[in-house]
Design a protein around this motif. Structure first.
Motif, PDB file in Angstrom:
ATOM      1  N   ASN A  41     -41.495 -34.016 -14.009  1.00  0.00           N
ATOM      2  CA  ASN A  41     -42.021 -32.910 -14.452  1.00  0.00           C
ATOM      3  C   ASN A  41     -41.574 -31.516 -13.665  1.00  0.00           C
ATOM      4  O   ASN A  41     -42.632 -31.136 -12.748  1.00  0.00           O
ATOM      5  N   LEU A  43     -39.410 -28.770 -14.707  1.00  0.00           N
ATOM      6  CA  LEU A  43     -38.518 -27.658 -15.348  1.00  0.00           C
ATOM      7  C   LEU A  43     -38.131 -26.598 -14.584  1.00  0.00           C
ATOM      8  O   LEU A  43     -39.192 -26.323 -13.855  1.00  0.00           O
ATOM      9  N   PRO A  44     -37.125 -26.278 -14.469  1.00  0.00           N
ATOM     10  CA  PRO A  44     -35.844 -26.482 -15.218  1.00  0.00           C
ATOM     11  C   PRO A  44     -35.154 -27.391 -14.842  1.00  0.00           C
ATOM     12  O   PRO A  44     -34.097 -27.741 -15.656  1.00  0.00           O
ATOM     13  N   PHE A  45     -35.295 -28.421 -14.074  1.00  0.00           N
ATOM     14  CA  PHE A  45     -34.518 -29.227 -13.371  1.00  0.00           C
ATOM     15  C   PHE A  45     -34.570 -30.449 -14.485  1.00  0.00           C
ATOM     16  O   PHE A  45     -33.494 -31.060 -15.012  1.00  0.00           O
ATOM     17  N   SER A  46     -35.839 -31.084 -14.836  1.00  0.00           N
ATOM     18  CA  SER A  46     -36.201 -32.198 -15.722  1.00  0.00           C
ATOM     19  C   SER A  46     -37.371 -32.069 -16.209  1.00  0.00           C
ATOM     20  O   SER A  46     -38.346 -31.490 -15.829  1.00  0.00           O
ATOM     21  N   SER A  47     -37.616 -32.923 -17.241  1.00  0.00           N
ATOM     22  CA  SER A  47     -39.017 -33.066 -18.105  1.00  0.00           C
ATOM     23  C   SER A  47     -39.092 -34.319 -18.473  1.00  0.00           C
ATOM     24  O   SER A  47     -37.795 -34.957 -19.031  1.00  0.00           O
ATOM     25  N   PRO A  52     -37.571 -29.365 -23.776  1.00  0.00           N
ATOM     26  CA  PRO A  52     -36.256 -29.584 -23.270  1.00  0.00           C
ATOM     27  C   PRO A  52     -35.874 -30.705 -22.138  1.00  0.00           C
ATOM     28  O   PRO A  52     -36.789 -30.799 -21.413  1.00  0.00           O
ATOM     29  N   GLY A  54     -33.968 -30.759 -19.425  1.00  0.00           N
ATOM     30  CA  GLY A  54     -33.917 -30.146 -18.172  1.00  0.00           C
ATOM     31  C   GLY A  54     -32.330 -30.094 -17.912  1.00  0.00           C
ATOM     32  O   GLY A  54     -31.813 -31.013 -18.303  1.00  0.00           O
ATOM     33  N   PHE A  55     -31.959 -29.189 -17.040  1.00  0.00           N
ATOM     34  CA  PHE A  55     -30.442 -29.171 -16.781  1.00  0.00           C
ATOM     35  C   PHE A  55     -30.005 -30.233 -15.883  1.00  0.00           C
ATOM     36  O   PHE A  55     -28.867 -30.612 -16.195  1.00  0.00           O
ATOM     37  N   GLN A  56     -30.823 -30.835 -15.264  1.00  0.00           N
ATOM     38  CA  GLN A  56     -30.316 -31.766 -14.320  1.00  0.00           C
ATOM     39  C   GLN A  56     -29.919 -33.154 -15.152  1.00  0.00           C
ATOM     40  O   GLN A  56     -29.029 -33.871 -14.907  1.00  0.00           O
ATOM     41  N   GLU A  58     -29.383 -32.928 -18.609  1.00  0.00           N
ATOM     42  CA  GLU A  58     -28.331 -32.525 -19.267  1.00  0.00           C
ATOM     43  C   GLU A  58     -26.974 -32.515 -18.478  1.00  0.00           C
ATOM     44  O   GLU A  58     -25.778 -33.325 -19.243  1.00  0.00           O
TER      45      GLU A  58
END
Length: 71
Positions: A41, A43-47, A52, A54-56, A58
């Motif tokens: 948890n 965000l914006p790294f991971s969720s 979404p 999160g960019f990590q 993705e």
């Protein structure tokens, strides 16, 4: 003094630990997957929810897709 003992202990532990070694692309493809460690948890790294993701996550998915393996 206590801080010096803790720092020396940590330094000794790090210097005695074996070095991490990366796997080759051939080994990763043979295993069929790459692993990724991400906070559940953050965000914006991971969720954890994935919407979404999160960019990590993705980025990990994009790398896995590019080399033809699962994440």
């Amino acid at each position: 003094m206590k801080c010096l003992v803790v720092a020396a202990s940590l330094l000794a532990a790090v210097s005695l630990a074996p070095p991490a070694e990366a796997r080759s692309l051939d080994i990763i493809r043979a295993q069929g997957a790459i692993g990724q460690c991400a906070h559940p948890n953050a965000l914006p790294f991971s969720s954890r929810r994935g919407d979404p993701p999160g960019f990590q996550i993705e980025l990990g998915e994009a790398i896995a897709k590019q080399i033809g393996v699962a994440l």
